[in-house]
Design an enzyme around this catalytic site. Structure first.
Site, PDB file in Angstrom:
ATOM      1  N   LYS A 140       0.124  -3.929   0.492  1.00 54.10           N
ATOM      2  CA  LYS A 140       1.239  -2.850   1.059  1.00 54.10           C
ATOM      3  C   LYS A 140       1.187  -2.727   2.654  1.00 54.10           C
ATOM      4  O   LYS A 140      -0.051  -2.354   2.973  1.00 54.10           O
ATOM      5  CB  LYS A 140       0.953  -1.511   0.263  1.00 54.10           C
ATOM      6  CG  LYS A 140       1.806  -0.336   0.812  1.00 54.10           C
ATOM      7  CD  LYS A 140       2.833   0.180  -0.201  1.00 54.10           C
ATOM      8  CE  LYS A 140       3.871   0.985   0.670  1.00 54.10           C
ATOM      9  NZ  LYS A 140       3.526   2.290   0.853  1.00 54.10           N
ATOM     10  N   ASN A 179      10.422  -0.543   1.182  1.00 52.91           N
ATOM     11  CA  ASN A 179       9.768   0.790   1.393  1.00 52.91           C
ATOM     12  C   ASN A 179       9.922   1.547   2.320  1.00 52.91           C
ATOM     13  O   ASN A 179      10.061   1.094   3.636  1.00 52.91           O
ATOM     14  CB  ASN A 179       8.251   0.789   1.022  1.00 52.91           C
ATOM     15  CG  ASN A 179       7.699   2.176   0.954  1.00 52.91           C
ATOM     16  OD1 ASN A 179       6.573   2.362   1.612  1.00 52.91           O
ATOM     17  ND2 ASN A 179       8.117   3.177  -0.002  1.00 52.91           N
ATOM     18  N   CYS A 212      -1.523   2.650   5.179  1.00 48.82           N
ATOM     19  CA  CYS A 212      -1.792   4.024   5.388  1.00 48.82           C
ATOM     20  C   CYS A 212      -2.022   4.353   6.821  1.00 48.82           C
ATOM     21  O   CYS A 212      -2.955   3.815   7.567  1.00 48.82           O
ATOM     22  CB  CYS A 212      -2.869   4.493   4.707  1.00 48.82           C
ATOM     23  SG  CYS A 212      -3.338   6.219   4.746  1.00 48.82           S
TER      24      CYS A 212
END
Length: 310
Positions: free
Chosen positions: A141, A200, A101
């Site tokens: 992630k 992604n 993030c």
């Protein structure tokens, strides 16, 4: 125990997106083709302090199977506490650590993509999740670096923690959502490790997903922003079709609306406005439609508006 996630063919995964991938949205994409759904990012602190809102964010739809909860944190003790709380919640198949993030408030707390700047720290936190979780899967992630690209180092650090797969957004933290996605970096990660790698970043449609899988040889694609306003991309990928009828789109939009009302109550009508802004993109009269719906808070009137517009 039988493995719920089968990588024998490429998977299509819904990315966690704060403010968008709530239970109603996840249940819709699940129904129309997503293989794995992931919760919105959950702060370890908020979980440990038993925030009502946070516990509600973890709730899942019965159809979500397998279902992964994503947490963020940079303090091993707090992360351990958070994992122990999740251990007691049934229906969760895995815990994902957010190491990607780019949001300033997450980054400044040392969480999210900040961990990519200190791989020892990343390994400490991720190993904590792995050590204390009783769930079937531990995943991560990541992005490909903070300012500089170090995709292979990141992939190896994550693999060393014993994760089951890694999802990688092909940008650095500095690249936010604007820099070109580096599919070469994803490809290099895939070649460097033995765990499944999910690609992604800017995968907006069926064509792009096919192209990225072909090029990177990744084990799946993760779609986030590309699904906002077009969740049927999962349906297209599942069924291998380029084309989707207006009828199908309308069915999905209405289904999403009903799910939002069911989960969030009457306030769901107001919440759905921003989603209708996305859904109406490219339609004739979209501008007027948006002006109209911005004033509507009656669920029935809103549903009629959707019926008539799409």
């Amino acid at each position: 125990m039988e493995k719920k996630i089968d990588f024998s063919k490429p998977l299509v995964v819904l990315a966690p997106l704060a403010g968008y991938t709530d239970l109603p949205f996840r249940s819709v994409v699940k129904k129309f083709g997503a293989d794995i759904t992931v919760s919105e990012m959950i702060s370890s602190n908020a979980l440990v302090y038993k925030s009502e809102k946070t516990l509600r964010m973890i709730e899942k739809s019965p159809s979500e199977d397998p279902y992964i909860v994503q947490i963020a944190g940079n303090n091993a003790d707090l992360v351990k506490e958070a994992v122990l709380i999740l251990n007691d919640i049934p229906g969760i198949d895995g815990i994902d650590l957010n190491c990607g993030c780019p949001a300033p408030k997450v980054f400044s707390h040392g969480s999210g993509s900040n961990l990519l700047g200190d791989l020892n720290k990343l390994e400490e936190i991720l190993s904590t999740v792995k050590q204390y979780s009783n769930k079937q899967y531990t995943t991560a992630k990541v992005r490909i670096g903070v300012n500089d690209k170090i995709p292979v180092e990141i992939a190896k650090a994550v693999e060393a923690c014993g994760v089951d797969y890694v999802a990688v957004h092909g940008r650095t933290r500095a690249g936010k959502y604007k820099a070109p996605v580096d599919y070469d970096a994803i490809k290099a990660m895939k070649e460097a490790v033995n765990i499944p790698v999910i690609a992604n970043g800017d995968i907006k449609d069926y064509e792009k997903a096919k192209e990225v899988l072909e090029y990177t040889k990744a084990d799946g694609v993760m779609i986030g922003r590309g699904a906002i306003g077009k969740p049927w991309v999962f349906y297209q990928l599942k069924h291998g079709i380029d084309d989707i009828s207006e009828e199908k789109k309308k069915e999905i939009i209405l289904e999403h609306y009903d799910a939002v009302l069911q989960f969030h109550g009457v306030h769901g009508t107001v919440m759905f406005r921003k989603l209708l802004h996305s859904y109406s993109k490219g339609y004739t009269g979209a501008h007027e439609f948006r002006d109209l719906i911005n004033k509507i808070s009656d669920p029935k009137v809103m549903r009629d508006m959707i019926e008539n517009f799409f």
